[in-house]
Design an enzyme around this catalytic site. Structure first.
Site, PDB file in Angstrom:
ATOM      1  N   ASP A   1      15.076  -0.793   2.579  1.00  0.00           N
ATOM      2  CA  ASP A   1      13.819  -0.546   1.870  1.00  0.00           C
ATOM      3  C   ASP A   1      14.151  -0.057   0.466  1.00  0.00           C
ATOM      4  O   ASP A   1      14.870   0.937   0.297  1.00  0.00           O
ATOM      5  CB  ASP A   1      13.001   0.517   2.611  1.00  0.00           C
ATOM      6  CG  ASP A   1      11.496   0.284   2.494  1.00  0.00           C
ATOM      7  OD1 ASP A   1      11.069  -0.157   1.418  1.00  0.00           O
ATOM      8  OD2 ASP A   1      10.775   0.554   3.462  1.00  0.00           O
TER       9      ASP A   1
ATOM     10  N   ASP B   1       9.273  -2.082  -1.913  1.00  0.00           N
ATOM     11  CA  ASP B   1       8.063  -1.311  -1.676  1.00  0.00           C
ATOM     12  C   ASP B   1       7.150  -1.322  -2.912  1.00  0.00           C
ATOM     13  O   ASP B   1       7.612  -1.105  -4.035  1.00  0.00           O
ATOM     14  CB  ASP B   1       8.436   0.132  -1.335  1.00  0.00           C
ATOM     15  CG  ASP B   1       7.223   1.005  -1.103  1.00  0.00           C
ATOM     16  OD1 ASP B   1       6.583   0.841  -0.053  1.00  0.00           O
ATOM     17  OD2 ASP B   1       6.917   1.839  -1.975  1.00  0.00           O
TER      18      ASP B   1
ATOM     19  N   GLU C   1       6.528  -5.972  -0.721  1.00  0.00           N
ATOM     20  CA  GLU C   1       5.329  -5.448  -0.076  1.00  0.00           C
ATOM     21  C   GLU C   1       4.141  -5.849  -0.938  1.00  0.00           C
ATOM     22  O   GLU C   1       4.019  -5.416  -2.087  1.00  0.00           O
ATOM     23  CB  GLU C   1       5.399  -3.930   0.040  1.00  0.00           C
ATOM     24  CG  GLU C   1       4.186  -3.349   0.740  1.00  0.00           C
ATOM     25  CD  GLU C   1       4.077  -1.846   0.596  1.00  0.00           C
ATOM     26  OE1 GLU C   1       3.436  -1.230   1.457  1.00  0.00           O
ATOM     27  OE2 GLU C   1       4.607  -1.296  -0.381  1.00  0.00           O
TER      28      GLU C   1
ATOM     29  N   HIS D   1       4.493   0.978   9.340  1.00  0.00           N
ATOM     30  CA  HIS D   1       4.419   2.433   9.180  1.00  0.00           C
ATOM     31  C   HIS D   1       3.176   2.901   8.435  1.00  0.00           C
ATOM     32  O   HIS D   1       2.916   4.107   8.371  1.00  0.00           O
ATOM     33  CB  HIS D   1       5.667   2.926   8.437  1.00  0.00           C
ATOM     34  CG  HIS D   1       5.775   2.334   7.055  1.00  0.00           C
ATOM     35  ND1 HIS D   1       6.102   1.006   6.843  1.00  0.00           N
ATOM     36  CD2 HIS D   1       5.571   2.869   5.830  1.00  0.00           C
ATOM     37  CE1 HIS D   1       6.112   0.762   5.544  1.00  0.00           C
ATOM     38  NE2 HIS D   1       5.793   1.879   4.905  1.00  0.00           N
ATOM     39  N   ASP D   2       2.424   1.984   7.848  1.00  0.00           N
ATOM     40  CA  ASP D   2       1.252   2.349   7.050  1.00  0.00           C
ATOM     41  C   ASP D   2      -0.068   2.169   7.789  1.00  0.00           C
ATOM     42  O   ASP D   2      -1.138   2.333   7.193  1.00  0.00           O
ATOM     43  CB  ASP D   2       1.209   1.528   5.758  1.00  0.00           C
ATOM     44  CG  ASP D   2       2.149   2.084   4.694  1.00  0.00           C
ATOM     45  OD1 ASP D   2       2.393   3.305   4.708  1.00  0.00           O
ATOM     46  OD2 ASP D   2       2.624   1.313   3.852  1.00  0.00           O
TER      47      ASP D   2
END
Length: 577
Positions: free
Chosen positions: A126, A228, A282, A349-350
């Site tokens: 990431d 990200d 992302e 995770h969001d």
């Protein structure tokens, strides 16, 4: 003459066979390992704690590498593991070349990477470079004086020029993205929390720093990068006034800035083209064209699109509509049928847990709906992303007090809702259903204390249902969610049609059942998924050609000549003649 003629005919036959093979091969897009992979996403803080401090760590992941291999997945994506003060659980980075002390050391990382590669699995890093932590040395230098060499590493607005035009922040409790800093009498920009100042990508020195960071990890052997919030890195530095209604199209006004593509081409030339890696950003802009401009092979930018339209279908207590789900996945597949490649996912995770949002987390239907959703994700065209715990059907945790939440988005959202005079009972109900903390609770390994995640006090509570939902129990049950997941991954890996095959939606108007076929050359697979808690029928002429089911989350199939009746959340794949 006769021999010449025979030889000529043989050549023609060979050429014809070769052409046929070429035509057959042309149906399959350019193959790549990252297209054929199944990504297993791990939130390191919540996966496995090896030292009893209540926080998951790298050595904990190392302990579970054989488990991950047993799933059949062939890529691991870790959320950030860099040094960080943890204002946003590692997405605020203070050193891009160091490991967070809670997670371990660089030696632990090297051991982890070796263990992953020894098991034939790829590793995805990431990369968080839209912003850094305000505790990064760059920002400490940048805020120290206006003439510091690092001043232009971030976006600053001199206060004597007046307050800059409003910019909305995703995490700020007041929703304000400009933060006044008295040291130099200026405002700095933060699209996320106040402790996450945005990096100034318009400065070529910043870009070179990022490329050097990526090379550092690629040289260690990292196989891929997840970028990200990357669609936000390029900004119009005049920061013009936002139009009315911008909130409804935030990506349009925040994302895909004027120089994004030139930066990506620069990254491709300096980093991505030099290694056998792939990169996924992302976010994919606000249109299909935006997404293609990011990932089409001829662009020499990124390799895989990661859009949010599917997970955004559940953003209220109303849940989602199956017709909209079909429309979204069909639209993206159709657009990327010939060019580019997409990610397939419904959780990360969001967002909250997949079973609670798209399935049914009641004890009666929890397992079958989890199996159905995993069957769906693993039978679509694109690279599936599976979030840790979804392979065993983990659910939302159902907090009842704001004091139980740890996520900065939840805490600051609560403060903003209070100051705005919102209905707090309704706010808490929404938070309970949608909060990111739902998807961050510790992995449920067994029925011992704290589900075997830690011997200490877990950083976030373990879900109370861990005695019913855990890896150890499901390993022993051949009909468990876990074993169904393993079978489905194996089925995908053994049937190229499920990776590259053409997708065709059947009966888009059916209110309960999502039906489609996957076709590659002469192979054809029928996928039937009941997204409801009641039995539902579908009539299909293809049923006359059905063989034995390839996979079924029930023990039986209820079919007549051209009709199949699917039980609640039943999921079946058939190979067609």
């Amino acid at each position: 003459m006769k021999n010449i003629l025979i030889n000529f005919l043989i050549v023609l036959v060979i050429m014809g066979c070769s052409n046929n093979k070429q035509k057959e091969k042309s149906i399959v897009p350019d193959k790549a390992w990252w297209k054929e992979g199944v990504v297993y996403q791990i939130y390191p803080r919540s996966f496995k704690d090896s030292n009893g401090d209540g926080v998951g760590d790298l050595n904990g992941i190392i302990e579970k590498l054989d488990y991950i291999k047993s799933l059949g997945v062939n890529m691991i994506w870790l959320n950030p593991i860099y040094d960080s003060p943890n204002d946003d659980n590692g997405y605020d980075i203070s050193d891009y070349r160091a490991i967070m002390k809670e997670f371990g050391s660089m030696e632990d990382f090297d051991n982890l990477l070796k263990g992953i590669h020894d098991r034939g699995i790829k590793f995805v890093m990431d990369v968080v470079v839209n912003h850094s932590s305000d505790e990064h040395e760059w920002f400490k230098q940048s805020r120290s004086s206006r003439d510091n060499p690092y001043r232009d590493y971030y976006h600053w607005w001199p206060a004597e020029n007046g307050k800059p035009n409003y910019r909305w922040s995703f995490f700020d409790e007041k929703g304000e993205a400009w933060k006044y800093d008295s040291i130099t009498n200026a405002y700095y920009l933060h699209y996320f929390s106040q402790k996450q100042p945005d990096l100034n990508w318009e400065n070529p020195k910043v870009r070179q720093e990022v490329y050097d960071i990526m090379k550092f990890w690629a040289d260690k052997g990292v196989d891929g990068f997840r970028l990200d919030a990357f669609q936000f890195v390029s900004k119009d530095t005049t920061f013009p006034k936002l139009p009315e209604g911008y909130q409804k199209e935030i990506i349009k006004y925040y994302g895909m800035g004027p120089n994004l593509h030139s930066y990506l081409k620069e990254m491709y030339n300096q980093v991505l083209s030099k290694y056998d890696v792939f990169a996924v950003s992302e976010g994919a802009g606000s249109t299909l064209k935006d997404a293609h401009d990011l990932v089409d092979a001829s662009r020499n930018e990124l390799q895989m699109a990661y859009h949010f339209e599917s997970v955004d279908l559940v953003n209220s207590l109303d849940g989602y509509n199956l017709a909209n789900l079909k429309e979204v996945f069909t639209k993206w597949d159709t657009s990327f049928a010939k060019n580019g490649w997409i990610s397939i996912f419904l959780s990360n995770h969001d967002v909250a847990r997949i079973v609670s949002r798209f399935g049914n987390d009641s004890p009666e239907f929890r397992d079958v709906s989890a199996k159905m959703l995993n069957t769906f994700l693993l039978s679509m065209r694109g690279t599936p992303y599976i979030y840790y715990g979804d392979e065993i059907g983990m659910t939302n945790i159902n907090f009842d007090s704001i004091s139980q939440y740890k996520d900065i988005a939840a805490l600051n959202g609560y403060k903003k809702a209070l100051s705005d005079g919102e209905d707090m009972a309704l706010f808490m109900k929404k938070l309970n259903f949608l909060s990111r903390d739902n998807g961050r609770t510790p992995m449920q390994w067994d029925d011992s204390k704290n589900s075997g995640f830690t011997s200490g006090e877990p950083w976030l509570p373990v879900n109370d249902n861990y005695k019913d939902i855990n890896v150890s129990a499901q390993n022993k049950d051949p009909n468990s969610v876990l074993n169904h997941f393993i079978k489905m991954v194996k089925l995908r890996k053994e049937n190229e049609v499920l990776v590259y095959g053409k997708y065709d939606l059947l009966q888009a108007e059916h209110p309960d059942i999502y039906a489609y076929t996957r076709t590659l050359n002469t192979e054809k697979i029928l996928v039937l998924l009941n997204f409801t808690n009641h039995e539902s029928k579908i009539e299909l002429p293809e049923i006359k050609m059905i063989l034995e089911p390839l996979i079924n989350n029930y023990k039986t199939v209820d079919a007549t000549e051209n009709t199949i009746s699917l039980k609640p959340y039943q999921a079946i794949l058939f190979k067609l003649n």
